[in-house]
Design a protein around this motif. Sequence first.
Motif, PDB file in Angstrom:
ATOM      1  N   LEU A  56       0.784  -1.295  -0.095  1.00  0.00           N
ATOM      2  CA  LEU A  56      -0.136  -0.124   0.106  1.00  0.00           C
ATOM      3  C   LEU A  56       0.899   1.248  -0.042  1.00  0.00           C
ATOM      4  CD1 LEU A  56      -2.821  -0.839   2.469  1.00  0.00           C
ATOM      5  CD2 LEU A  56      -2.929  -0.885  -0.014  1.00  0.00           C
ATOM      6  N   VAL A  57       2.088   1.311   0.748  1.00  0.00           N
ATOM      7  CA  VAL A  57       2.779   2.500   0.968  1.00  0.00           C
ATOM      8  C   VAL A  57       3.317   2.937  -0.369  1.00  0.00           C
ATOM      9  CG1 VAL A  57       5.155   1.182   1.287  1.00  0.00           C
ATOM     10  CG2 VAL A  57       4.352   3.625   2.347  1.00  0.00           C
ATOM     11  N   LYS A  58       3.350   1.806  -1.436  1.00  0.00           N
ATOM     12  CA  LYS A  58       4.289   2.324  -2.917  1.00  0.00           C
ATOM     13  C   LYS A  58       3.415   3.316  -3.502  1.00  0.00           C
ATOM     14  CE  LYS A  58       7.305  -0.920  -2.006  1.00  0.00           C
ATOM     15  NZ  LYS A  58       8.651  -0.565  -1.318  1.00  0.00           N
ATOM     16  N   VAL A  59       2.233   3.653  -3.025  1.00  0.00           N
ATOM     17  CA  VAL A  59       1.433   4.688  -3.913  1.00  0.00           C
ATOM     18  C   VAL A  59       1.698   6.141  -3.574  1.00  0.00           C
ATOM     19  CG1 VAL A  59      -0.547   2.859  -4.532  1.00  0.00           C
ATOM     20  CG2 VAL A  59      -0.657   4.386  -2.528  1.00  0.00           C
ATOM     21  N   ALA A  60       2.380   6.132  -2.123  1.00  0.00           N
ATOM     22  CA  ALA A  60       2.331   7.455  -1.523  1.00  0.00           C
ATOM     23  C   ALA A  60       3.403   8.429  -2.171  1.00  0.00           C
ATOM     24  CB  ALA A  60       2.694   7.381  -0.009  1.00  0.00           C
ATOM     25  N   MET A  61       4.487   8.061  -2.356  1.00  0.00           N
ATOM     26  CA  MET A  61       5.495   8.805  -2.839  1.00  0.00           C
ATOM     27  C   MET A  61       5.107   9.163  -4.721  1.00  0.00           C
ATOM     28  SD  MET A  61       7.258   9.961  -0.742  1.00  0.00           S
ATOM     29  CE  MET A  61       8.464   9.984   0.521  1.00  0.00           C
ATOM     30  N   PRO A  62       4.730   8.278  -5.272  1.00  0.00           N
ATOM     31  CA  PRO A  62       4.418   8.689  -6.875  1.00  0.00           C
ATOM     32  C   PRO A  62       3.233   9.479  -6.793  1.00  0.00           C
ATOM     33  CG  PRO A  62       4.686   6.165  -6.652  1.00  0.00           C
ATOM     34  CD  PRO A  62       4.757   6.828  -4.982  1.00  0.00           C
ATOM     35  N   THR A  63       2.397   9.538  -5.702  1.00  0.00           N
ATOM     36  CA  THR A  63       1.139  10.550  -5.700  1.00  0.00           C
ATOM     37  C   THR A  63       1.707  11.870  -5.345  1.00  0.00           C
ATOM     38  OG1 THR A  63      -0.297   8.701  -4.920  1.00  0.00           O
ATOM     39  CG2 THR A  63      -0.967  11.197  -4.496  1.00  0.00           C
ATOM     40  N   PHE A  64       2.798  12.105  -4.625  1.00  0.00           N
ATOM     41  CA  PHE A  64       3.410  13.367  -4.078  1.00  0.00           C
ATOM     42  C   PHE A  64       4.041  13.749  -5.452  1.00  0.00           C
ATOM     43  CE2 PHE A  64       2.699  12.248   0.387  1.00  0.00           C
ATOM     44  CZ  PHE A  64       1.945  13.267   0.723  1.00  0.00           C
ATOM     45  N   LEU A 253       1.663   2.770 -10.569  1.00  0.00           N
ATOM     46  CA  LEU A 253       1.157   3.490 -11.738  1.00  0.00           C
ATOM     47  C   LEU A 253      -0.447   3.591 -11.577  1.00  0.00           C
ATOM     48  CD1 LEU A 253       1.349   5.242 -14.273  1.00  0.00           C
ATOM     49  CD2 LEU A 253       1.685   3.154 -15.512  1.00  0.00           C
ATOM     50  N   VAL A 254      -1.010   2.441 -11.750  1.00  0.00           N
ATOM     51  CA  VAL A 254      -2.555   2.466 -11.527  1.00  0.00           C
ATOM     52  C   VAL A 254      -3.024   2.877 -10.060  1.00  0.00           C
ATOM     53  CG1 VAL A 254      -2.803   0.673 -13.358  1.00  0.00           C
ATOM     54  CG2 VAL A 254      -2.604  -0.019 -10.992  1.00  0.00           C
ATOM     55  N   GLY A 255      -2.141   2.640  -9.096  1.00  0.00           N
ATOM     56  CA  GLY A 255      -2.510   3.065  -7.612  1.00  0.00           C
ATOM     57  C   GLY A 255      -2.587   4.585  -7.516  1.00  0.00           C
ATOM     58  N   VAL A 256      -1.946   5.158  -8.149  1.00  0.00           N
ATOM     59  CA  VAL A 256      -2.163   6.652  -8.243  1.00  0.00           C
ATOM     60  C   VAL A 256      -3.035   7.327  -8.502  1.00  0.00           C
ATOM     61  CG1 VAL A 256      -1.059   8.913  -9.083  1.00  0.00           C
ATOM     62  CG2 VAL A 256       0.640   7.221  -8.308  1.00  0.00           C
ATOM     63  N   VAL A 257      -3.668   6.674  -9.652  1.00  0.00           N
ATOM     64  CA  VAL A 257      -4.987   7.000 -10.034  1.00  0.00           C
ATOM     65  C   VAL A 257      -5.852   6.801  -9.241  1.00  0.00           C
ATOM     66  CG1 VAL A 257      -6.522   6.888 -11.918  1.00  0.00           C
ATOM     67  CG2 VAL A 257      -4.176   6.777 -12.507  1.00  0.00           C
ATOM     68  N   ALA A 258      -5.768   5.353  -8.853  1.00  0.00           N
ATOM     69  CA  ALA A 258      -6.930   5.079  -7.782  1.00  0.00           C
ATOM     70  C   ALA A 258      -6.852   5.963  -6.401  1.00  0.00           C
ATOM     71  CB  ALA A 258      -6.794   3.527  -7.511  1.00  0.00           C
ATOM     72  N   VAL A 259      -5.992   6.324  -5.925  1.00  0.00           N
ATOM     73  CA  VAL A 259      -5.749   7.127  -4.797  1.00  0.00           C
ATOM     74  C   VAL A 259      -6.733   8.528  -5.052  1.00  0.00           C
ATOM     75  CG1 VAL A 259      -4.416   8.610  -3.589  1.00  0.00           C
ATOM     76  CG2 VAL A 259      -3.708   6.390  -3.820  1.00  0.00           C
ATOM     77  N   PHE A 260      -6.523   9.204  -6.122  1.00  0.00           N
ATOM     78  CA  PHE A 260      -7.320  10.444  -6.257  1.00  0.00           C
ATOM     79  C   PHE A 260      -8.731  10.044  -6.664  1.00  0.00           C
ATOM     80  CE2 PHE A 260      -3.139  11.820  -8.046  1.00  0.00           C
ATOM     81  CZ  PHE A 260      -2.926  13.057  -7.086  1.00  0.00           C
ATOM     82  N   CYS A 261      -9.129   8.827  -7.193  1.00  0.00           N
ATOM     83  CA  CYS A 261     -10.540   8.669  -7.341  1.00  0.00           C
ATOM     84  C   CYS A 261     -11.190   8.270  -6.047  1.00  0.00           C
ATOM     85  CB  CYS A 261     -10.615   7.371  -8.440  1.00  0.00           C
ATOM     86  SG  CYS A 261     -10.029   7.631  -9.930  1.00  0.00           S
TER      87      CYS A 261
END
Length: 346
Positions: A56-64, A253-261
């Motif tokens: 789960l943590v792997k989406v944090a820094m890409p999102t930032f 890659l897909v996790g960043v999109v999912a986080v914003f959604c």
Amino acid sequence: MSQRIGYIDAIKQLRLPLIVLITFAHSYSGVRVGYTLWDGGWDTYEVLKIVVSQTLVKVAMPTFFVISGYLFFANVTEWNSKTYLGKLQRRVKTLLIPYIVWNVLMAVKLKTFSLNIFWAYWTEAGKQMDWLGNEQLMTAPANMPLWFLRDLMVVSVLTPIIYIGIRKMGGWLLVLFTPLYLSGVCAFISGLSAYAIYFFTLGAFMGIRKWDLIETCMKFEKPSYLLASVFGIAMICTFHTPVFSSLMLCFRLVGVVAVFCMASRLLSCTSKRIPLMVCDASYFVYLAHYVFFFAFIDSAFFTIFGTSTSSMCIHYLASPLLKAAILVGVYAVFNAFVRYLFETKK
């Protein structure tokens, strides 16, 4: 009927949850050497760490990085040297100065004073396998989580190149960068990683095109949820195997999109928000959590509750939250003290 969520609101509300998630990556997150779900059997504590700190943590820094790239260009109406230098000047205050101060504090704690504390003090801060079968090693400054600031500052300096590339090539630039990112070949070049460049450019592309960050991601809502679930489950099942790294890069890659959604969906369902002061404290939590580890909390917990599997799981989930809460409290007290001083002077 759900309300429309603006990207500013979503970004503000995402900051603290993502920073808290990052603290899990630095709190007893190491999985037992060689442990896999297939060979090691079901170990609740190890699986929990894989799910939270290694997946789960792997989406944090890409999102930032996406947020940083987007905000760099979202309000730019004319790109010129004045705009560029103004952006860099503001980032001296918000990025460079905190980066220097908090790495010096960490160096004092480590009792080391080489210049390397600012660039690559840790030479194996992370590992992943690329498509060529080579092990890529991540470097980081003394305050390890601040590798993000290091890479962000370098990419910010290179924004004229990114801007020209997007203007000249459009979406083809992302088409070119995507295989490079997914291959993992240039994953951890210090300050110039494909990881940082790719996600910053992704955000910059939307910012330059003046696309709404949330509306754009919501167009891919269902696919992002599905693919993030598939890649996430696959990561958990293949941890400590050669394919894990490739799955992780896809998940990011897909996790960043999912986080914003998910942020948009949750925020549209309620008018309740994380208080602004708490959101603002997230940067302090990020800067300080690796310096002030509050080891006494862990010692007290193990002394009182022991080291059974259930106790270890509870400690793993509760300790980072408690430490983050303490830092938020420290920030709140400091903020109140500063305001009091200014009001007294007036």
